[in-house]
Design an enzyme around this catalytic site. Structure first.
Site, PDB file in Angstrom:
ATOM      1  N   HIS A 117      -6.646   0.730  -7.196  1.00 42.36           N
ATOM      2  CA  HIS A 117      -7.018  -0.080  -6.022  1.00 42.36           C
ATOM      3  C   HIS A 117      -7.707  -1.348  -6.548  1.00 42.36           C
ATOM      4  CE1 HIS A 117      -7.640  -1.154  -2.011  1.00 42.36           C
ATOM      5  NE2 HIS A 117      -8.498  -0.250  -1.595  1.00 42.36           N
ATOM      6  N   GLN A 138      -9.854  -3.762  -4.354  1.00 37.76           N
ATOM      7  CA  GLN A 138     -11.164  -3.169  -4.087  1.00 37.76           C
ATOM      8  C   GLN A 138     -12.093  -3.384  -5.287  1.00 37.76           C
ATOM      9  OE1 GLN A 138     -12.210  -1.399  -1.162  1.00 37.76           O
ATOM     10  NE2 GLN A 138     -14.125  -1.864  -2.191  1.00 37.76           N
ATOM     11  N   ASP A 183     -16.923   7.489  -2.885  1.00 37.60           N
ATOM     12  CA  ASP A 183     -15.656   7.343  -2.158  1.00 37.60           C
ATOM     13  C   ASP A 183     -15.347   8.714  -1.555  1.00 37.60           C
ATOM     14  OD1 ASP A 183     -13.196   6.530  -1.159  1.00 37.60           O
ATOM     15  OD2 ASP A 183     -12.157   6.524  -3.098  1.00 37.60           O
ATOM     16  N   ARG A 212     -14.134  -8.397   0.405  1.00 38.53           N
ATOM     17  CA  ARG A 212     -12.688  -8.224   0.281  1.00 38.53           C
ATOM     18  C   ARG A 212     -11.969  -9.512   0.704  1.00 38.53           C
ATOM     19  NH1 ARG A 212     -10.447  -3.056   0.355  1.00 38.53           N
ATOM     20  NH2 ARG A 212      -8.560  -4.210  -0.155  1.00 38.53           N
ATOM     21  N   CYS A 237     -16.303   2.132  -0.998  1.00 42.35           N
ATOM     22  CA  CYS A 237     -15.170   1.261  -0.639  1.00 42.35           C
ATOM     23  C   CYS A 237     -14.877   1.316   0.850  1.00 42.35           C
ATOM     24  CB  CYS A 237     -13.943   1.645  -1.453  1.00 42.35           C
ATOM     25  SG  CYS A 237     -13.499   3.378  -1.251  1.00 42.35           S
ATOM     26  N   ARG A 267       0.887  -1.183   0.000  1.00 38.94           N
ATOM     27  CA  ARG A 267       0.000   0.000   0.000  1.00 38.94           C
ATOM     28  C   ARG A 267       0.914   1.219   0.000  1.00 38.94           C
ATOM     29  NH1 ARG A 267      -5.555   1.589   2.947  1.00 38.94           N
ATOM     30  NH2 ARG A 267      -6.200   0.100   1.369  1.00 38.94           N
TER      31      ARG A 267
HETATM   32  N1   CP Z   1     -11.423   0.085   1.218  1.00 39.63           N
HETATM   33  C1   CP Z   1     -10.201  -0.035   1.777  1.00 39.63           C
HETATM   34  O1   CP Z   1      -9.202  -0.310   1.111  1.00 39.63           O
HETATM   35  O2   CP Z   1     -10.185   0.154   3.125  1.00 39.63           O
HETATM   36  P1   CP Z   1      -8.875   0.341   4.009  1.00 39.63           P
HETATM   37  O3   CP Z   1      -8.258   1.637   3.596  1.00 39.63           O
HETATM   38  O4   CP Z   1      -9.392   0.376   5.426  1.00 39.63           O
HETATM   39  O5   CP Z   1      -7.950  -0.800   3.753  1.00 39.63           O
HETATM   40  N1  NVA Z   2      -9.586   6.887  -2.459  1.00 41.79           N
HETATM   41  C1  NVA Z   2      -9.329   6.490  -1.098  1.00 41.79           C
HETATM   42  C2  NVA Z   2      -9.638   5.057  -0.916  1.00 41.79           C
HETATM   43  C3  NVA Z   2      -9.451   4.504   0.476  1.00 41.79           C
HETATM   44  C4  NVA Z   2      -9.724   3.022   0.550  1.00 41.79           C
HETATM   45  C5  NVA Z   2      -7.880   6.803  -0.738  1.00 41.79           C
HETATM   46  O1  NVA Z   2      -6.994   6.578  -1.578  1.00 41.79           O
HETATM   47  O2  NVA Z   2      -7.626   7.274   0.366  1.00 41.79           O
END
Ligand code: CP
Ligand code: NVA
Length: 303
Positions: free
Chosen positions: A129, A132, A220, A288, A260, A102
């Site tokens: 992502h 997701q 989102d 997920r 998400c 991440r």
């Molecule tokens: N939707 C998602 O990726 O959640 P987190 O940021 O909590 O992992």
């Molecule tokens: N678009 C958001 C998604 C979080 C799961 C971010 O990148 O923070």
């Protein structure tokens, strides 16, 4: 070596198969069928940003499949500053069977994938992502029977989540419409890429018009992780794009709402919608887990 840096690392057939595998893994979990498909495998999670769903669903998936997970904050390993990304990866090549990343910059995922002799899974970058998107597509498939022919309307920022879902819809034959303020949509090269995949992609600025024939309305956050300094501007710019009861009333009654998560209640989505009968967000979050399992099995089978 196969990686999952974005959904387009899979062919449409592979993505269909992945969703079918996830559905079967979900059914097996509900029947409490034990699994050992990751026995003696070690998966490291290296995260530069916070997470609930991605971390816990991957770690739970790995444990439920008989493997072991290692969570490493990027700070802890000095990812890219204590030693180079390439040297981190060359070292991990000897220790682990897969890495979930991440990161802030998508480039980091791609750079690591170039050097890794294990599969890299993108657990969110500024650009994509894909885990997701796979869970979103599974949720749509479960609710509507199939993804093909559905109209998915993403209301808000043309961000990482929107992009991966747009690509997933293109691969599986769903129409994807982005309703965003000017300047927050997709750039022409990305639109072209979706179209080359055979996707029907529409860009809109009016959220009310956009949802008129929606099967799915997707929300989102307006300010993604890493964009905190833009928060005040974004709050103002995105205010007309809130998914609230008024907007939902403009959509067909069969429309369902996805997010998400995490949700910023009162910003991009209201309590009324989040707690209402049309949301699927917690089923979506639950999916997920099953999708992560299918992704791990798919990648590790080929490595
Ligand atoms: N939707 C998602 O990726 O959640 P987190 O940021 O909590 O992992
Ligand atoms: N678009 C958001 C998604 C979080 C799961 C971010 O990148 O923070």
């Amino acid at each position: 070596m196969r990686h999952f840096t974005d959904v387009t690392d899979l062919t449409p057939e592979e993505l269909e198969r992945l969703l079918e595998a996830a559905a079967q893994l979900k059914a097996a979990r509900h029947r409490r069928v034990p699994s050992q498909t990751l026995a003696h495998r070690v998966v490291a999670l290296i995260f530069e940003k916070p997470s609930l769903r991605t971390r816990v669903s991957f770690e739970s998936a790995i444990i439920q499949m008989g493997g072991s997970s290692l969570f490493l904050s990027a700070q802890e390993v000095g990812f890219g500053w204590r030693e180079s990304l390439a040297d981190v990866t060359r070292t991990l090549n000897h220790y682990v069977d897969a890495v979930v990343l991440r990161v802030f910059q998508h480039e980091t995922v791609l750079k690591m994938a170039q050097v890794a002799t294990f599969p890299i899974i993108n657990g969110l970058s500024d650009r994509a992502h894909p885990c997701q998107a796979a869970a979103d597509l599974l949720t749509i498939r479960e609710h509507f029977g199939e993804v093909r022919g559905r109209t998915v309307v993403f209301v808000g920022d043309g961000n990482n989540v929107a992009r991966s879902l747009a690509l997933g819809c293109a691969l599986l034959g769903a129409r994807f419409r982005l309703a965003s303020p000017p300047g927050y949509g997709f750039e022409p090269a990305f639109v072209q890429r979706c179209q080359q995949l055979g996707g029907i992609l529409e860009l809109q600025s009016d959220p009310v018009q956009a949802v008129a024939d929606a099967d799915i309305i997707y929300a989102d956050v307006w300010t993604s992780m890493g964009q905190e300094s833009e928060r005040e501007t974004r709050l103002k710019t995105f205010a007309p794009y809130q998914v609230n009861a008024r907007l939902l009333a403009q959509a067909p009654p069969h429309a369902r709402v996805l997010h998400c998560l995490p949700a910023h209640r009162g910003e991009e989505i209201t309590d009324e919608v989040m707690d209402g009968p049309q949301v699927l967000v917690f089923e979506q979050a639950g999916n997920r887990l099953h999708v992560q399992k299918a992704i791990l099995e798919f990648l590790l089978e080929q490595s």
